[in-house]
Design an enzyme around this catalytic site. Structure first.
Site, PDB file in Angstrom:
ATOM      1  N   LYS A  86     -44.935  53.320  17.314  1.00  0.00           N
ATOM      2  CA  LYS A  86     -44.311  52.477  16.276  1.00  0.00           C
ATOM      3  C   LYS A  86     -45.404  51.928  15.361  1.00  0.00           C
ATOM      4  O   LYS A  86     -46.423  51.415  15.829  1.00  0.00           O
ATOM      5  CB  LYS A  86     -43.566  51.297  16.916  1.00  0.00           C
TER       6      LYS A  86
HETATM    7  O1  G3P Z   1     -38.141  45.947  17.427  1.00  0.00           O
HETATM    8  C1  G3P Z   1     -37.502  45.187  16.437  1.00  0.00           C
HETATM    9  C2  G3P Z   1     -36.409  44.354  16.986  1.00  0.00           C
HETATM   10  O2  G3P Z   1     -36.708  44.065  18.318  1.00  0.00           O
HETATM   11  C3  G3P Z   1     -36.190  43.084  16.228  1.00  0.00           C
HETATM   12  O3  G3P Z   1     -35.165  42.388  16.837  1.00  0.00           O
HETATM   13  O4  G3P Z   1     -33.908  40.399  17.512  1.00  0.00           O
HETATM   14  O5  G3P Z   1     -36.351  40.191  16.973  1.00  0.00           O
HETATM   15  O6  G3P Z   1     -34.680  40.586  15.167  1.00  0.00           O
HETATM   16  P1  G3P Z   1     -35.027  40.791  16.599  1.00  0.00           P
END
Ligand code: G3P
Length: 223
Positions: A86
């Protein structure tokens, strides 16, 4: 078939969902790993134990320059697992992605907040694109529309990158991105659980049990 990932390193939850769903693998990011206090040397064998050797694990580089990202990616990709690198879809990140693709590494462009940013990442050769649906919504944007526009652009321009939407807070966001025909999806475990959790389901199941037992006691359906 859709590639379904869990956006979590909670081993108990991963084992739970792996029993009832065809989990392709796990997506991680530095914040998830930091919160869990776990590093790859410990995590990867544990995930393989649960998901099997074919599990695909997405791991983000933490280096700051394109050259360092490439060097870090080479070390990650050399580990004996199916690992996707990533990389944040910044100018530096896209530079690194092009270098990684020249070495045939499998790459996901992450931290995508707009269709045009995702489109550039696709042009740079990223295999996967991760738009952050809920984070876009939280900023007053429309995460589902970003995913739909990006999928349209990929289709129209004949680009093979797979959209792997991330950052969900509710089941409606999930349903709506699936309508765009995305090839992959990563769910937080709480949202995955919500997808089973319509309040009418358990009462309906309980009523079947009551009706059956009232008439037939402990007999099973084939008896
Ligand atoms: O990998 C990206 C994802 O985990 C973001 O999720 O919930 O932190 O917005 P969040």
């Amino acid at each position: 078939m859709l590639e379904l990932y869990l956006d979590s390193v909670d081993l108990a939850q991963i084992a739970r969902f792996n029993r009832c769903l065809p989990i392709k693998g796990i997506t991680t990011n530095p914040s998830i790993l930091a919160a869990a206090g776990v590093g790859l040397p410990e995590l990867l064998p544990a995930l393989t134990e649960i998901l099997g050797a074919n599990a695909r694990i997405h791991v983000q580089v933490v280096s700051q320059s394109a050259e360092e990202m490439l060097a870090e990616a080479e070390r990650i990709a050399a580990l004996p697992y199916d690992l996707v690198i990533k990389v944040p879809a910044t100018e530096t990140g896209l530079t690194a992605i092009r270098a990684m693709k020249a070495e045939n590494l499998t790459v996901l462009a992450t931290a995508i907040y707009s269709a045009h940013q995702g489109f550039l990442a696709a042009l740079s050769g990223a295999d996967y694109l991760a738009p952050y649906v809920n984070r876009i919504d939280t900023m007053g944007g429309d995460g589902v529309a970003v995913v739909a526009d990006l999928q349209l652009l990929l289709d129209r321009q004949g680009l093979g990158s797979k959209i792997l939407p991330a950052s969900f807070k509710n089941t409606q966001q999930v349903l709506d991105v699936l309508k765009s025909g995305v090839a992959a999806l990563t769910l937080p475990v709480d949202v995955a659980a919500q997808m089973f959790a319509h309040p009418a389901v358990q009462p309906a199941v309980d009523k079947f049990t009551q009706d059956w037992q009232r008439a037939f006691g402990d007999k099973l359906a084939y008896e």
